[in-house]
Design a protein around this motif. Sequence first.
Motif, short mmCIF file in Angstrom:
data_model
loop_
_atom_site.label_atom_id
_atom_site.label_comp_id
_atom_site.label_asym_id
_atom_site.label_seq_id
_atom_site.Cartn_x
_atom_site.Cartn_y
_atom_site.Cartn_z
N PHE A 7 11.31 28.36 -15.53
CA PHE A 7 11.47 27.60 -16.81
C PHE A 7 10.79 26.03 -16.67
N LEU A 8 11.19 25.50 -15.45
CA LEU A 8 10.51 24.12 -15.17
C LEU A 8 9.25 24.14 -14.81
N GLY A 9 8.57 25.24 -14.61
CA GLY A 9 7.07 25.12 -14.07
C GLY A 9 7.01 24.88 -12.59
N THR A 10 7.87 24.75 -11.71
CA THR A 10 8.04 24.39 -10.40
C THR A 10 7.92 25.46 -9.36
N LYS A 11 8.19 26.80 -9.91
CA LYS A 11 8.14 27.88 -8.98
C LYS A 11 7.40 28.90 -9.71
N PHE A 12 6.22 29.57 -9.04
CA PHE A 12 5.45 30.54 -9.80
C PHE A 12 5.33 31.83 -8.84
N SER A 13 5.23 32.94 -9.33
CA SER A 13 4.85 34.17 -8.51
C SER A 13 3.42 34.79 -9.00
N VAL A 14 2.65 35.24 -8.03
CA VAL A 14 1.47 36.10 -7.93
C VAL A 14 1.60 37.48 -8.21
N TYR A 15 1.30 38.03 -9.36
CA TYR A 15 1.36 39.52 -9.18
C TYR A 15 0.04 40.28 -9.39
N ALA B 239 2.16 36.58 -3.57
CA ALA B 239 2.26 35.15 -3.28
C ALA B 239 3.49 34.52 -4.35
N HIS B 240 4.10 33.48 -3.44
CA HIS B 240 5.02 32.75 -4.45
C HIS B 240 4.67 31.23 -4.07
N ILE B 241 4.86 30.55 -5.25
CA ILE B 241 4.23 29.09 -5.08
C ILE B 241 5.47 28.26 -5.62
N SER B 242 5.63 27.13 -4.76
CA SER B 242 6.68 26.28 -5.18
C SER B 242 6.12 24.88 -5.00
N PHE B 243 6.74 24.04 -5.94
CA PHE B 243 6.28 22.37 -5.81
C PHE B 243 7.78 21.74 -5.53
N GLU B 244 7.66 20.69 -4.58
CA GLU B 244 8.85 20.25 -4.37
C GLU B 244 9.07 18.93 -5.39
N LEU B 245 10.44 19.23 -5.92
CA LEU B 245 10.87 18.05 -6.71
C LEU B 245 11.01 16.88 -5.97
N PRO C 205 1.29 12.36 -3.84
CA PRO C 205 0.83 13.54 -4.59
C PRO C 205 1.98 14.44 -4.88
N ARG C 206 1.55 15.79 -5.45
CA ARG C 206 2.41 16.88 -5.52
C ARG C 206 2.58 17.15 -4.08
N ARG C 207 3.85 18.03 -3.75
CA ARG C 207 3.93 18.80 -2.68
C ARG C 207 4.24 20.28 -2.99
N MET C 208 3.42 21.16 -2.44
CA MET C 208 3.27 22.43 -2.53
C MET C 208 3.29 23.31 -1.35
N GLN C 209 3.96 24.48 -1.52
CA GLN C 209 3.54 25.50 -0.52
C GLN C 209 3.60 26.98 -1.30
N CYS C 210 2.78 27.91 -0.52
CA CYS C 210 2.64 29.18 -1.12
C CYS C 210 2.96 30.03 0.19
N ILE C 211 3.59 31.01 -0.15
CA ILE C 211 4.21 32.02 0.62
C ILE C 211 3.28 33.23 0.40
N MET C 212 2.54 33.70 1.03
CA MET C 212 1.65 35.01 0.73
C MET C 212 2.38 36.12 1.42
N ASP C 213 2.98 36.91 0.56
CA ASP C 213 3.70 38.12 0.75
C ASP C 213 2.88 39.04 1.69
N SER D 36 14.23 31.70 -11.26
CA SER D 36 15.07 30.94 -11.82
C SER D 36 15.99 30.58 -10.69
N GLY D 37 15.90 30.91 -9.60
CA GLY D 37 16.61 30.29 -8.55
C GLY D 37 15.85 29.63 -7.46
N PRO D 38 16.61 29.47 -6.25
CA PRO D 38 15.66 28.89 -5.22
C PRO D 38 14.65 29.91 -4.87
N LEU D 39 13.70 29.41 -4.40
CA LEU D 39 12.35 30.16 -3.79
C LEU D 39 12.91 30.98 -2.51
N CYS D 40 12.26 32.06 -2.47
CA CYS D 40 12.47 32.97 -1.27
C CYS D 40 12.18 32.40 -0.27
#
Length: 383
Positions: A170-178, A215-221, A229-237, A282-286
């Motif tokens: 909802f906030l646009g801070t966490k994403f999932s790539v399918y 992949a799962h992408i998260s932007f640090e609040l 700048p923005r802080r981000m990380q990507c977990i490549m499943d 909708s919850g914490p990033l895995c």
Amino acid sequence: MKLSYIGFRSKTGRNVEKIPAPAPENSCRWARMPEELLREVLMKVEASESEWPERRSVVACAGVCRNWRNVMIKEIVRVPEVSGVLSFPISVKQPGPRDSHIRCFIKRNGSAHSYNLYLSLSQALAENGKFLLGARKSRHATFTEYIISLNADDMSKGSNAYIGKLKSNFLGTKFSVYDALPLPTGAKMTRSRSTRLIGSRQVLPSVPSGSYPVAHISFELNVLGSRGPRRMQCIMDTISSSAIKPGGVAPTQTEFRHSSADTPPALPISMSKSSCTDEALSGPLCSQREGQLILKNKSPRWHEQLQCWCLNFNGRVTVASVKNFQLVASAEGGETTAEHEEVILQFGKVDKDVFTMDYRYPISAFQAFAICLSSFDTKIACE
């Protein structure tokens, strides 16, 4: 020999106003060419064309008949990891080269909420390149979704051109790539519980229409409003952390598998319950599962004279933007090694609606494009 007419027949003495239909596989005289001679001819064609737009003849040879296609795709044209060249549509699903970056750029159309990825054909930062992928943004009540397709004019999930999607919370801070299709045997992948609808009907279970998280992408609040700048990380499943080490291997698709509803497709993946499904948005990033590759943005340095944060994009980025980033592999245990210093993906602004995207092994153009799309959303709480 004119490649544009190979495999086609037309009546003598008549002007051909449109492209004739291809001859049947068993009646095409080119299909009966001895394999040794065929391989020799195709090897010379491939060796003479190292880059686009001339490389279109390589693609034309693969379209002559099944024999030519099998020899060209499976025996002669090497994957981008080795050749550094994108030749066929499946190349966008294969890892980039190990020793260099594949240079691309993204054009944004704000009014249509669309984004097109092009392969750069010259050193220019923005020109008419070779189209690779298209994406269209759609907003929903609780999430935003980007549909990614091989056809810029067909963004339907029921189309054969559909290859995957990016979905946010909802906030646009966490994403999932399918990915629309599973990776080859050996790739650790789990299938989400989401299904696709074509029209008003749910697709039959025999159709490979599920969404497979890659992949799962998260932007640090940034609730304290700290500078930077923005802080981000990507977990490549689907990519192991060992892939970037010498001798490491990343999963590589070799073909698009389009199956009919009458033939249940093989799903060569590890089918297990996923802890990173749609609900996780909708919850914490895995948290990182053991052995997965993690990408994080490279820390910039503060330039006192310019009074801004700076990264070295080697001339590929010309406009300062909060969207600009470089991703490197996250070192285990805080150790810094050579493979963790290499920029795997960089993205930056060069014009109002033009952005460069350079990627390399072990990620693919599809994965890189999806990660870059996540940066387009406005993130007030992260800036």
